[in-house]
Every structure is written in structure tokens, then in C-alpha cells.
Design an enzyme around this catalytic site. Structure first.
Site, PDB file in Angstrom:
ATOM      1  CG  HIS A  67      -1.672   1.231   1.451  1.00  0.00           C
ATOM      2  ND1 HIS A  67      -1.303   2.164   2.404  1.00  0.00           N
ATOM      3  CD2 HIS A  67      -2.766   1.748   0.830  1.00  0.00           C
ATOM      4  CE1 HIS A  67      -2.143   3.186   2.361  1.00  0.00           C
ATOM      5  NE2 HIS A  67      -3.046   2.960   1.431  1.00  0.00           N
ATOM      6  CD  GLU A  70      -2.543   2.773  -3.536  1.00  0.00           C
ATOM      7  OE1 GLU A  70      -2.859   3.974  -3.502  1.00  0.00           O
ATOM      8  OE2 GLU A  70      -3.085   1.901  -2.799  1.00  0.00           O
ATOM      9  CG  HIS A  71      -0.083   6.288  -0.446  1.00  0.00           C
ATOM     10  ND1 HIS A  71      -0.496   7.426   0.203  1.00  0.00           N
ATOM     11  CD2 HIS A  71      -1.093   5.391  -0.306  1.00  0.00           C
ATOM     12  CE1 HIS A  71      -1.701   7.222   0.718  1.00  0.00           C
ATOM     13  NE2 HIS A  71      -2.088   6.004   0.434  1.00  0.00           N
ATOM     14  CD  GLU A 142      -5.021   5.331   2.949  1.00  0.00           C
ATOM     15  OE1 GLU A 142      -3.827   5.620   2.716  1.00  0.00           O
ATOM     16  OE2 GLU A 142      -5.720   4.642   2.186  1.00  0.00           O
TER      17      GLU A 142
END
Lengths: 426, 427
Positions: A67, A70-71, A142
Site C-alpha cells: 500500500h 502504491e502511494h 489514512e
């Protein structure tokens, strides 16, 4: 380039394979004004331990790294990739799930210009110590946001109760602690391993020219050599569940719950997995669908409301069925569900209900073809588990009554079930 | 490929759209009422009771069996707020005849009609028991608002900003009023709405529009209905910024800003405001995303939104509680920058392109398209998504700057955790 036309679904798909292992698909949607393009890697939150395909060493990385990657991929030497997309008007984004990371854009103009940017940025990582540090603040927010989200909490708590070892139980974004450990080098290591063409696909959906799409991919692909299959290491998962019940308190009004059934029949060849999935969906409709006496009864008693629903998550290595919603008395719902299952097991399922359930499942699958994004994402998910969604839809009509009947016995075992509840803070 | 046909008289509106690209067709019937304290809870409750059955479809099970046999058709009810209006919508999505192998359209129309008018036509009033069950469900639904903290913080901000006004009301009603709802009161309000309030019947799918409208007219007919209009303006004097902090058991703080835009959203100024919104907090290169998230790393999300039906803008972000002042100042700085005309080409371009994609994408989603046209009808315009874009792209940076200078910060709402220590004090 290969072309498949499905005359039942009225859908057309073009496929191309490249020597470096990459595969690309164009789902043609005539007269649609928007187009979706997704660049996906078979790499998600469960892949934190693997054998490096070049060094053959076992590597273990911090939770939440897929993740994080991905950012970070949106970052470029000069600003971020949104600067480039903004010029051509695409809405670009990405998401990470248990088993895949997908970068995509939706555009209604300049498709090929945007497509070029997508192909380019996914192949050009730019990580620095400084930009990795900066991202930790954003991802921490997040994670915090999800900590306040009861639906997310009840879902991950359920997975935690169902699974003893398997990393599917771990939050996709990792934890506030685990993300602190992530370094630029970890990111490059994972990138270089999992973002190889042989582990990726490109899916385009819309009114585009397939040949042009395939040619652009050919021209833009940086890596030419083939890489051997990445071996992922998953811990041995016992058949038993981890815990029977899990509770948490959050600022909500009515308790939210999920009841899970751990499916221990896994590692099936693709066709059998498709059929298992279809049988389970039909069966679930027969057992808990909105037109059942069971649903009507619970609803009338005020034990469930319109939020009641179920889903089956079927992967090659793990699968689980879950059912839940809001209820003042989640434990009573759990009891009733177990009783109901036992009851149906005794009397067997009804032929007429089976036929109706089949129609419902077929309708819900066909629906997916109307939404470009959903269709593409579904296509990617299915592809990575070795299944073609076009085939999937066709197989629904071939599902047999007997197989559904058998599925009832193999999936719905009280000992492999558990409940996750999020309760209101007093 | 796509055609629109419209018939309206006496506030009965019929619209049909022909499109053969989809596997699912859709029919929507919407009723418009004023959003008022005396009846907003009743209007939220009656559709819930309607989908529990009537004398034709005795109960939920019979309704759901019908839907199942239509290949899992889906019936939905929605209650929305648009400015000072409350909209009650019944929607039915069903498989295209080509895939179902049978005619489903007329069946669908009759079914929806039976759901909406069943209790009147088939002599079935509402059962006390069903009303009580649905009151409980509605209570739970209203109380569940706190589950989604992002939306909750926005709603609270609006409630505080519009205190005492109808726009402050929740579209699904309020818990206190549920206790006073009687069977008769509910039934008479229901009849009032479905027989006298403006009705929109919209059909989207693989049917010739003339045929679709004539069939729908045959089933739903035309009655004398009221004319109801929204009040787009704010109509309460501005008395300086209100700062409100509320506490809840949360991990992340939520900040919401309610801004009076002082724009008449029924005029072309609305498109200038929309562009401002794109630049400030809607597009991928918006000032809020770029400066509050990307540069300052203060949040995961920060966005702005405008409501065309009320001249208001909302800004929302989720932040670490101790960063409240820092985040607020940074958010306000973004508005100041627009007021001063500090807008880069890329910010402007990104906003234009964002809207182009968003607007053109509406053509690919029947649900969104029907929603779009209903909004258009309620504003008294009949633009297409592409026409809206034409207007947006003609907005100049100087227009955006001028609009920003009309802004007044009305309310700053902060949802934070309990039991924290702040400046050495327990709060």
C-alpha cells in the site's frame, strides 16, 4: 492479438501477450464516452514474505508496504504524476487490496496521451528518504481514518477471528508502527520484484482501438527480459478458526456485526474454483436472500434491517463467507443463522428456490458489465486468480442442484464460524 | 443514439431516454415536497412502509420474489434533500429484455405503480405492526448517522450554520418526531405526497422513448399537482464566524467549514463557483489536496463541495487533533490565495479537465444521468452535461477571484476526541 466475441453477453475482448510475460486486455465498449485503463500487479497486502526471484533469498518486509508503494509511485522527480494527468484531463488513482495493486485512470478525452502517462509512471519509481518520510504522515492519517470506520473495523476483526496465521488478517495499510519501519530500500526491493511485466497485466475498457493500445504497450515497456515466477511464502493456516468472538467499541449507534464461515476447501483448479464460487452464491441466496422466510422472519422480529447482507470471498489460497449488518442483538442473529442452517441441512433445499436463486445470481453478474470501472476491476481480480469472468457468467446456468446441496454441508460448519461485533461506546 | 423526450403538465413530468448500451434498464419515480419539520420524518417513513407490502403483494417476501423472478431486479427507495426540498424516490433496475428473454418493462412499470399506489388502490392501509417496525428501523438509520464521521461532521456543520432553517433538517427526519407519528397521520401525508406533489417519472433503457412515455403515462397518469419551488438563497443575516467544537470517541479529528458563497446559483455565476470549487478542493491538483495533503502532509483527504440548491460551500478534512489550528489556517490560506488571484495554470487546467471527465462520464451511468436531469429540472434548466462543461470552460480566473471575494466564513466545526489535555487543561 486475439479476439473473443461472446454472443451471449454481447461483449468483445481483445488479448495480447508480450515476450516479457506481460498480458494486455481490451474490453471493447462501443459508444461509451469514458474509458478506463488499469495497470495492475499481482501484489497486495498478503505478500510480505517471498523468495527473491534473482537472489533466491527469503525476504520479509514490514506490513503495509504494498500500500505504501502504491502511494509513492505517484511521486516523480518534479512534483507528482497528477501534474501530467491534469493536462490531459484524466482522473487517476490507485488502490491496494489483499492480492493486487491497481493503478488506473478514467478519461473522456485524450485517452492515448493519458495511457502513455500511466504506462510511464508505473514503470518509473522515484523514492527518496525525504519523500518516503513525508508519506508516513499522510498514510498515518489514512490509517486513523479507518480506525474510526466501524465497517472497516468489524471486517478486519472478523478476518482476525477467522484466521490464525494467514496475512489476510492484517490491515492492508499496515499499522502506525509498521509503516514507520518502511525505508526507500524496502520500497525499491518490492518494486523490483513485483512490478515486473510477468507479474502484471494491463486492462483497458472503453471505445478504444485495441491495436493502438497494444502497440503503445509494446513501445513503452522498459523491461524486455523474462523473470521467473515469484514464490510467495504464506504461513501454514490451520483449518480451525482463531477465535469464536471478537468485540470492539466505537462511537456508533447500533451494534454492527459480521458472522464469518471459514472455507477450508481451497487450492482448487480454476474451473472447480469457479463452480465452488457459483454454488456458494446460489446457496447463500437460497439460505439468506431477501425473499426467504428466514429473512422476512428476522426482519419482522426487528433482529435485522435493510443493512443485512452477505458476500463470499473466494481466492485460491483462502476463502470465507460473511453475513452481517446492524442489529441490536447480534448474538441472537448468530444463533438463528446457525439454527436455520441446521434446519435446511435436515430438510434439504427446495428445487424451486434453487431456480429462482440462479436467476438472481445471473442478474447480479450481468449487472457488472454495465459499469466500466467495476467490470475492469472484477476482470483484474478474476484474472489473477486464474478465472475469466466471461466464462464465469456462462457457468452459472450449468450449476447443479446436487452440488449446491453438497456445498451446504461443506461450507456451513458451526465450528468454523465466528462473530465480530462493533458495539457502541456507552 | 441517445434521445430525450419530455412531457410535462400540471407538474407531472415524464422523461425517457433511449440507450441500448446497457444490460440493465431503469425506471425512477420521484416526488418533491417541501422540507419541513412537520413532515420530513413522515416523508422518510412512508416509503419504508410501502415496500413492506400491500393487498396485492402481501408482504416483503412476495415483493422480493417478484424481483427475484425478474432476474434479481432491484427496488430502491431514497429520501434526499435538495436545498429546502425533500425528494422521495422509488427506483427499479431490471434486466434488458435481450438478456432476460422476456418483456420486463411493462411489468416493471406496473410493479412500481403497485408499490407506490398499492395501499390506496387495493384498499390496504398501513398495518400498525409494520409502522412500528419501520419506525424502529428509521430510528436506527437516523441514529447511525454518527457511524460515518466524515459526513457527520459535515452535517453537523450545516445544522449549526442553518439552525432554525429548513436546510438544517435531516432528510430522513428526526428521532423525537417518530414517537408522535400515528397511522392516520402517516397515511394522509403519504396520500398527499403521491397524489398532490410534483411527480417525475424517468425511464432509461432499450426502449423507444415515445413508446416508453406512452406506457408510463398509461400507468402513472396525470393529475393536478402542486407547484413547489426551492429557495436557493440563505436568507439569514451573517453575524460573524461561529466556532464550534464537539467531542466524541474518535481517533481522528474532523474539521468542517461552512461558507456562505453569496452566489445566486440559479444564474451563470453558479458555473464560476463550480470552477472555484474545482480549483480549491475537487480536482486532483486542487489547492487543498496539493497544499494540505501533499506538501504539509497533514491529512489523507481534504475536499470542498458546493450545493447548487443552497448557496453554500463545505470544506472537509480529517486531521490529527493537535493540528487543528495549523490545518485551519492552511485551509483558509488557500481561499485567501484564490481571493488574491493566485491560481496557477495547472490548477485552472486541472479543474477544467476534472469537470470535463466528471460530466462526460455521466453519460455512461444511467443512474447518474437521471439524477443529473432531475437536478436540471429542479433548477429550471435543461442543459446536457456537455452544455454544463461548455459554460465551465468559459469561466476566467478573474471570475473565480471575484466569486471568492464574496465568500463569508460562517461556521467552523471541529469534531475531536474526548478526555484530551489541551494547554494543560482537561477538556
Amino acid at each position: 492479438m486475439e479476439r473473443i466475441y461472446d454472443d451471449v453477453l454481447h461483449e468483445e475482448i481483445y488479448i495480447n501477450s508480450y515476450p516479457n510475460g506481460l498480458r494486455a486486455f481490451v474490453i471493447k465498449k462501443k459508444n461509451f464516452s469514458k474509458a478506463f485503463a488499469g495497470y495492475a500487479t499481482k501484489y497486495g497486502s498478503v505478500d510480505s514474505k517471498f523468495i527473491h526471484p534473482r537472489t533466491n533469498e527469503v525476504v520479509e518486509v514490514p506490513e503495509g508496504i504494498a500500500h505504501f508503494l502504491e502511494h509513492k509511485l505517484f511521486e516523480e522527480r518534479e512534483g507528482n504524476v497528477f501534474d501530467r494527468f491534469a493536462k490531459f484531463g484524466a482522473m487517476a488513482n490507485a488502490f491496494t487490496s489483499f492480492k493486487e495493486t491497481v493503478y488506473y485512470f478514467i478519461s473522456t478525452q485524450n485517452f492515448y496521451e493519458n495511457f502513455e502517462i500511466l504506462l510511464d509512471f508505473v514503470q518509473n519509481p522515484y523514492f527518496t528518504d525525504q519523500n518516503v518520510e513525508k508519506e508516513k504522515g499522510i498514510i498515518a492519517q489514512e490509517i486513523r481514518m479507518y480506525q474510526d470506520n466501524p465497517n472497516w473495523k468489524v471486517y478486519f476483526n472478523l478476518l482476525n477471528a477467522l484466521y490464525v496465521e494467514h496475512p489476510v488478517k492484517i490491515d492492508i495499510a499496515g499499522t502506525l508502527e509498521s509503516i514507520q519501519k518502511i525505508t526507500k530500500d524496502d520500497l525499491y526491493l518490492c518494486y523490483n520484484t513485483f512490478y515486473h511485466p510477468s507479474n502484471m497485466i494491463v486492462v483497458v475498457c472503453g471505445d478504444v482501438d485495441p491495436q493502438k493500445v497494444f502497440d503503445m504497450i509494446e513501445k513503452m515497456t522498459k523491461t524486455k527480459e523474462y523473470q521467473k515466477l515469484i514464490e510467495r511464502i504464506y504461513p501454514e493456516e490451520p483449518d480451525r478458526i482463531n477465535q469464536k468472538r471478537i468485540e470492539e467499541k466505537l462511537a456508533i449507534s447500533t451494534p454492527i456485526f459480521y458472522i464469518g464461515f471459514k472455507d477450508v476447501i481451497n487450492d482448487l483448479p480454476p474451473y472447480e474454483m469457479i463452480m465452488k464460487d457459483i454454488h456458494t452464491q446460489i446457496l447463500a441466496e437460497i439460505l439468506f436472500g431477501k425473499s426467504t422466510d428466514f429473512y422476512e422472519q428476522l426482519y419482522k422480529e426487528g433482529l435485522i434491517n435493510q443493512s443485512f447482507g452477505f458476500e463470499y470471498n473466494c481466492e485460491p489460497e483462502y476463502s470465507f463467507f460473511m453475513i452481517g449488518g446492524e442489529s441490536k442483538e447480534p448474538d441472537r442473529v448468530y444463533e438463528r443463522i446457525l439454527e436455520h442452517i441446521e434446519d435446511v441441512k435436515k430438510r434439504g433445499i427446495d428445487k424451486e428456490e434453487f431456480e429462482r436463486a440462479k436467476k438472481v445470481v445471473l442478474g447480479s453478474q450481468l449487472r457488472k458489465f454495465d459499469n466500466l470501472e467495476k467490470l475492469s476491476v472484477e476482470f483484474i481480480y478474476s484474472y489473477f486468480k486464474g478465472v475469466n469472468i466471461f466464462e464465469y457468467v456462462k457457468e452459472i446456468s450449468s450449476a447443479s442442484f446436487e452440488d449446491c446441496q453438497n456445498r451446504l454441508k461443506s461450507l456451513f460448519d458451526e465450528d468454523k464460524s465466528c462473530i465480530s461485533i462493533v458495539l457502541p461506546v456507552q | 443514439m441517445r434521445k430525450v423526450q419530455k412531457i410535462d403538465s400540471n407538474n407531472n413530468f415524464y422523461m425517457a431516454f433511449y440507450d441500448d448500451r446497457f444490460k440493465i434498464n431503469r425506471v425512477v419515480v420521484a416526488f418533491i415536497d417541501r422540507l419541513e419539520k412537520e413532515k420530513n420524518t413522515l416523508n422518510a417513513l412512508f416509503p419504508m412502509v410501502l415496500i413492506r407490502g400491500n393487498n396485492k403483494y402481501k408482504n416483503m417476501k412476495e415483493i422480493n420474489r417478484f424481483l427475484d423472478n425478474m432476474y434479481g431486479a432491484s427496488l430502491s427507495i431514497d429520501v434526499d434533500k435538495k436545498g429546502d426540498l425533500q425528494i422521495v424516490t422509488f427506483g427499479l433496475s431490471f434486466l434488458n429484455d435481450r438478456f432476460a428473454g422476456e418483456q420486463l418493462f411493462e411489468k416493471s412499470l406496473h410493479f412500481l405503480h403497485d408499490i407506490i399506489y398499492g395501499p390506496i388502490e387495493y384498499g390496504g392501509g398501513f398495518e400498525e405492526e409494520v409502522i412500528d417496525q419501520e419506525k424502529n428501523n428509521l430510528r436506527q438509520e437516523i441514529e447511525s448517522r454518527i457511524n460515518d464521521k466524515v459526513q457527520y461532521a459535515i452535517d453537523r456543520c450545516m445544522e449549526i450554520m442553518f439552525e432554525g432553517q429548513s436546510y438544517a433538517l435531516y432528510e430522513k427526519g428526526n428521532v423525537e418526531d417518530l414517537a408522535y407519528i400515528t397511522k392516520d397521520r402517516l397515511f394522509s401525508q403519504y396520500k398527499e405526497v403521491v397524489e398532490k406533489k410534483p411527480m417525475y417519472v424517468m425511464i432509461y433503457g432499450d426502449y423507444n422513448e415515445e413508446y416508453a412515455i406512452s406506457k408510463a403515462l398509461e400507468v402513472f397518469g396525470q393529475r393536478e399537482r402542486e407547484d413547489i419551488k426551492n429557495d436557493f438563497s440563505i436568507n439569514i443575516p451573517f453575524n460573524g464566524t461561529k466556532y464550534v467544537t464537539e467531542k466524541m470517541e474518535v481517533n481522528q479529528g474532523k474539521i468542517s467549514l461552512g461558507i456562505r458563497t453569496n452566489v445566486d446559483t440559479t444564474t451563470s455565476d453558479y458555473y464560476k463557483l463550480l470552477m472555484l470549487n474545482g480549483i480549491l478542493g475537487a480536482s486532483p491538483k486542487s489547492k487543498l489536496f496539493e497544499n494540505v495533503r501533499e506538501k504539509a502532509s497533514l491529512c489523507y483527504y481534504a475536499f470542498s463541495r458546493v450545493d447548487r440548491f443552497k448557496s453554500v460551500m463545505v470544506i472537509s478534512s480529517g486531521i490529527e487533533i493537535e493540528n487543528y489550528e495549523k490545518a485551519l489556517n492552511l485551509i483558509l490560506q488557500q481561499i485567501e490565495d484564490i481571493k488574491n488571484g493566485n491560481i496557477t495554470d495547472i490548477e485552472y487546467e486541472s479543474a477544467v479537465n476534472y469537470y470535463k471527465t466528471a460530466l462526460m462520464a455521466i453519460y455512461d451511468n444511467p443512474r447518474d444521468l437521471l439524477g443529473f436531469y432531475l437536478n436540471q429540472a429542479l433548477v429550471g434548466e435543461m442543459l446536457e452535461p456537455k452544455d454544463v462543461f461548455e459554460r465551465l470552460k468559459n469561466v476566467k480566473i478573474s471570475d473565480v477571484k471575484e466569486i471568492a471575494n464574496r465568500f463569508e466564513l460562517d461556521t467552523v466545526y471541529f469534531l475531536r476526541n474526548r478526555g484530551a489535555v489541551y494547554n494543560g487543561e482537561n477538556i
